[in-house]
Design an enzyme around this catalytic site. Structure first.
Site, PDB file in Angstrom:
ATOM      1  N   GLY A  33      47.127 -24.665  34.390  1.00 20.75           N
ATOM      2  CA  GLY A  33      45.671 -24.568  34.287  1.00 20.75           C
ATOM      3  C   GLY A  33      45.039 -24.071  35.562  1.00 20.75           C
ATOM      4  N   GLU A  47      46.314 -25.338  43.350  1.00 20.74           N
ATOM      5  CA  GLU A  47      45.422 -25.680  44.453  1.00 20.74           C
ATOM      6  C   GLU A  47      45.779 -25.054  45.784  1.00 20.74           C
ATOM      7  OE1 GLU A  47      48.603 -28.987  44.197  1.00 20.74           O
ATOM      8  OE2 GLU A  47      47.415 -27.798  42.794  1.00 20.74           O
ATOM      9  N   GLU A 100      40.788 -29.286  41.665  1.00 23.82           N
ATOM     10  CA  GLU A 100      41.461 -28.413  42.632  1.00 23.82           C
ATOM     11  C   GLU A 100      40.828 -28.526  44.024  1.00 23.82           C
ATOM     12  OE1 GLU A 100      44.316 -27.146  41.485  1.00 23.82           O
ATOM     13  OE2 GLU A 100      43.598 -28.234  39.731  1.00 23.82           O
TER      14      GLU A 100
END
Length: 949
Positions: free
Chosen positions: A350, A353, A387
């Site tokens: 998805g 980071e 994130e």
């Protein structure tokens, strides 16, 4: 006879005198010697110096040896990819070359160097002493093509220890694959304005190269020390084609250059902070960007079409708000001067980071206010919040090894619920639905795992990737929520501030966190948390209200002996005669008598685990369950909203574990005809959906459908006016429940719902009326499920034409709703063609089809048939294989299905493949639990539903 001898008297006296004198002298010498020895003790002769033992051969484990510590990297990478092939050039290249210089500190004398390299052709290796540039002769090097991925370099002369610095210089070649990990290539189409006004704009194919390095893929791009604790400073330089832009973690400075007669752009990026290899990132594309300055420079990068259409505007706005909020509550400024965020048409997770340069799926970052739902908008805000939290939890402070991955992922998940409040999203109660109840399902299996494992238990790539699961993310978040409630949130956040400040730019184990939290409270944090972190599973607390007896036991769907460790359980509870919240601590297995749980009044009830703050389930005696049910039917508002959902979820799952009669759980759902709140409805529908999965291929399904149709009618009527008018309620959770009402009513045959969906879809096809974005997924699905092949083909064309990822996702889901077997089979085949279904969407599309009772056996056969292809193409995915197995086997409840799973497991073992081994073990265990439960409860469930009609 012989003649005799003799001695004179004088001579004898003289000899005696001499003897005495000698003895006295010897004694005196001994005394003097002793005095001298005490005054000047002797020094032992030096031990002969042995030559140092220089390590040779491979390290004993899959971990890198500790003789070298990386300090800095200088990495140059040159991808030869054209984003758009120029008219005068047709030879596209997917190769990249590079050079890396890593400076290391040598701790012990050694002739061996080990670092990581995978799928690379290392062409040159040099080792030099940093201070003198003296070259150390290399006797040989090779890459070990096994699970170690070691690049072994052997030297003729040993490196000195004593923290001497050396530079390891490598040149290498690699290939840009389309495998969605490492440094990979992908493509998309973009409208190009026609040269002539009368001509239509054309779709132009474009390519980009990007990276996904978590958890162990940096080694696929350049030789490196690819372990999270081996942090270093990185300076990246990327040489790329004209008309493209290179991005990385630092701020870049680009200038044109000429190489071998060709024009190139060289972008050099400023040094990163000290960081782990997996947080590194780079992209080469012709994307466009939008910028916002607010102390930190915020950039959003995406396809030009999306940027020009304003789809990045919301992300810019919400990023600024959340960043400011985090800096405030963490007490530490975001440490970089910029943050880039990029929306990628293809990425297998998805979001990722990377420090200062976060990658997202397009639907996770881009928001089109004209076509997107409020749920799409919420997803963008939540994903950005998660994130951004990682910039502190994971990047600034990093777990020492993957066994404590929850310190990264659990924290980021938990903090995302706090972060989105900066943009007005109040989602904190939903953590129970999304994290607590989700984690409960996996953690009730024997094949689950603790939050924190022993380092030695996590070695291989498969063992690492299997940790990216619901335990790490969801249980991690749920346990942190429990701890914050136990300590108070103020004390918890003060401890978090201390933790971040104390360990910034370093690595930690979970006990470092607990020590910081302990500083802010008188409670025994480590004692409370140790079993929740180190022990697999969670307890069920049983309260007998007639006696006050309270006990705890390891909760398992498939009961085995369990373990003897007692959790420390902080129980918050209320009674209906006194709704003031009270607390109790259970530290033993029990049973122990708790007078405050003993009920005197025949109508009184007790409710434990208020707001489901604790990560445990609660079971009661049957009498108390019935009192709680009657309270719900009489006045459900007395019981908190979260607990209304918790009671239903606990009852159904305790029944699945053979600890409660399933009819008690079913009876709890009856009150819902008077409740319109989302949390209790969603809890009930998830558990009733499990019954559907168990029985929708049997005669029990008919009575279940009729009951659900009757139950949902009131909720559907509650929202019907909104639906017919094409509007949605103001309250966000009501919007979710409006969708629930439509989905359940239509799928269970409520005629007016199906008529409504068909009418709205017909108008949509004719272009006479648009469907509200919130309702599209449900309406599309219902219309296609009740429609024909022409409806399916229309939706497929719409999917191909759609340019907004969120809209494509709604249509892609709806296409799986058809009952036509041949269409579902064809749709499955489309997932093998990336030009039809993107690689990143393959698994979720199969999962959607498997959710459909008509598609489930097709999906399972498809997965088995293509298992070798799937594991080869997608085996490096962080969570994909496990999620795929979970989705396509949810209905499994027969001996035949269990044997098919075990056959796949045997085939995996024969091929020595460890991919998704834990996930496979979990679905086998779940299937065995389902088989037993269905055999025992099928007739009971059938009789109950018939009795309610």
């Amino acid at each position: 006879m012989a003649k005799g001898t003799g001695m004179s008297k004088a001579l004898a006296v003289g000899v005696g005198v001499l003897t005495v004198s000698s003895v006295c002298g010897l004694v005196m010498m001994a005394v003097m010697y002793k005095i001298q020895i005490d005054k000047f003790p002797p020094v032992s002769p030096p031990t002969p110096t042995k030559p140092p033992v220089i390590p040779t051969g491979l390290p004993p484990t899959l971990r890198l040896p500790d003789n070298l510590i990386p300090e800095s990297y200088k990495v140059l990478i040159q991808p030869y990819l054209y984003a758009v092939i120029p008219n005068n050039y047709t030879n596209q290249s997917f190769a990249f070359t590079g050079e890396s210089t890593v400076r290391v500190k040598c701790m012990i004398v050694s002739k061996s160097i080990f670092l990581h390299a995978q799928d690379l052709n290392v062409t040159t290796v040099e080792v030099r002493k940093s201070d003198s540039d003296e070259k150390l002769p290399v006797s040989g090097y090779k890459i070990h093509h096994n699970e170690t991925n070691f690049l072994e370099i052997q030297l003729k002369d040993a490196m000195s220890g004593n923290e001497t610095y050396y530079d390891i210089i490598t040149k290498f070649e690699g290939e840009l694959f389309d495998c969605l990990d490492g440094f990979y290539v992908s493509g998309y189409t973009e409208k190009v304005k026609a040269e002539e006004e009368e001509e239509e704009d054309e779709d132009q194919e474009r390519l980009f190269a990007t990276s996904l390095l978590q958890p162990t893929n940096a080694r696929k791009v350049f030789p490196c020390f690819d372990e999270p604790a081996l942090k270093a400073v990185f300076q990246i330089t990327i040489i790329h084609r004209p008309h493209t832009v290179a991005l990385s973690n630092g701020i870049g400075e680009a200038h044109q250059t000429e190489i071998d007669g060709e024009e190139w752009i060289m972008t050099t990026f400023k040094e990163t902070p000290i960081m782990s290899t997996y947080s590194l990132a780079f992209t080469v594309s012709d994307f466009k960007s939008k910028t916002r300055h607010s102390g930190t420079k915020i950039n959003i990068h995406a396809r030009g079409d999306a940027i020009y259409a304003g789809h990045a505007d919301y992300a810019l706005e919400v990023t600024e708000k959340i960043l400011i909020r985090y800096q405030d509550i963490f007490g530490l400024k975001y440490p970089l001067t910029k943050i880039d965020q990029i929306a990628l048409p293809d990425i297998s997770v998805g979001a990722m980071e990377n420090w200062g340069f976060i990658s997202y799926q397009e639907s996770g970052l881009l928001y089109d206010k004209y076509t997107a739902s409020t749920f799409d908008q919420e997803r963008v805000a939540t994903l950005i919040a998660r994130e951004l939290a990682h910039q502190w939890f994971g990047n600034l402070v990093t777990m020492h090894w993957w066994n404590d991955l929850w310190l990264n992922e659990g924290f980021a998940t938990y903090m995302s619920y706090i972060g989105v409040q900066a943009d007005g999203w109040d989602l904190r109660d939903l953590i129970v639905l999304r994290e607590t109840q989700t984690a409960f399902q996996v953690d009730s299996l024997n094949s689950s795992h603790p939050l924190s494992l022993q380092e030695n238990d996590i070695q291989t790539f498969s063992e690492i990737t299997e940790l990216f699961d619901d335990i790490t993310y969801s249980k991690g978040a749920a346990v942190l929520r429990m701890l914050a409630t136990f300590m108070t949130e103020d004390a918890f956040m003060k401890g978090i501030k201390m933790y971040l400040a104390k360990f910034e730019y370093t690595n930690t184990v979970y006990k470092d966190l607990l020590k910081c939290l302990q500083e802010e409270t008188k409670e025994d944090v480590e004692g409370f948390m140790s079993t929740w972190i180190e022990q697999v599973g969670y307890p069920v607390i049983t309260i007998i209200t007639q006696t006050g007896e309270t006990s705890q036991e390891h909760f398992l769907l498939k009961q085995t002996q369990g373990h003897d460790i007692a959790w420390q359980v902080h129980i918050r509870y209320i009674k209906d005669r006194d709704l003031t919240e009270k607390n109790d601590m259970l530290k033993v297995k029990g049973p122990v008598r708790r007078p405050h749980f003993q009920l005197q009044d025949k109508d009184e009830w007790v409710l434990a685990n208020v707001n489901c703050a604790g990560f445990f389930r609660v079971n009661y005696d049957e009498e108390n369950w019935n009192k709680l049910r009657m309270q719900l039917e009489r006045n459900h508002h007395v019981i908190p909203i979260i607990n209304r959902g918790q009671l239903i979820d606990d009852a159904f799952n305790i029944a699945r574990a053979h600890r409660l009669n399933v009819t008690i759980a079913l009876s709890l759902t009856k009150y819902l005809v008077n409740d319109t709140e989302y949390i209790p409805w969603e809890s009930a529908l998830k558990n009733l959906d499990h019954l559907i999965l168990m029985f929708d291929r049997s005669e029990v399904y008919g009575p279940i459908t009729k009951y659900l149709r009757n139950l949902i009618t009131g909720l559907y009527d509650h929202f019907e006016e909104y639906t017919i008018n094409g509007t949605v309620p103001e309250k966000h959770t009501d919007q979710y429940n409006q969708v629930n009402a439509i989905s359940v009513a239509c799928s269970n045959g409520l005629t007016k719902c199906i008529t409504m969906a068909r009418s709205l879809f017909k108008d949509y096809k004719n272009g006479t009326n648009d469907i509200h974005p919130n309702l599209r997924k449900a309406i599309y699905c219902s219309a296609i499920a009740s429609g024909d092949e022409y409806d399916w083909e229309f939706a497929w064309i719409e999917y191909q034409r759609a340019t907004v990822a969120a809209e494509k996702d709604k249509l892609r889901y709806a296409l799986s709703c058809t009952k036509e077997i041949w269409l579902l089979n064809r749709y499955l085949q489309y997932t093998l063609d990336p030009s039809k279904i993107r690689k990143m969407d393959m698994f979720s599309t199969i999962n959607y089809i498997a959710k459909n009772v008509a598609g489930q056996p097709l999906a399972w056969d498809f997965v088995r048939e293509h298992w070798s292809y799937i594991t080869q193409e997608y085996g490096a995915g962080v969570v994909s294989l496990g999620s795929l197995l979970d989705a396509v086997t949810k209905r499994f409840s027969t001996d035949v299905e269990r044997e098919e799973l075990k056959q796949l497991q045997r085939e995996q073992e024969e091929k020595n493949q460890g991919l998704a081994a834990r996930a496979l073990e979990q679905v086998i265990e779940r299937t065995e639990a389902n088989i037993k439960w269905v055999k025992e409860n099928k007739q009971i469930v059938k009789d109950w539903f018939i009795g309610e009609l």
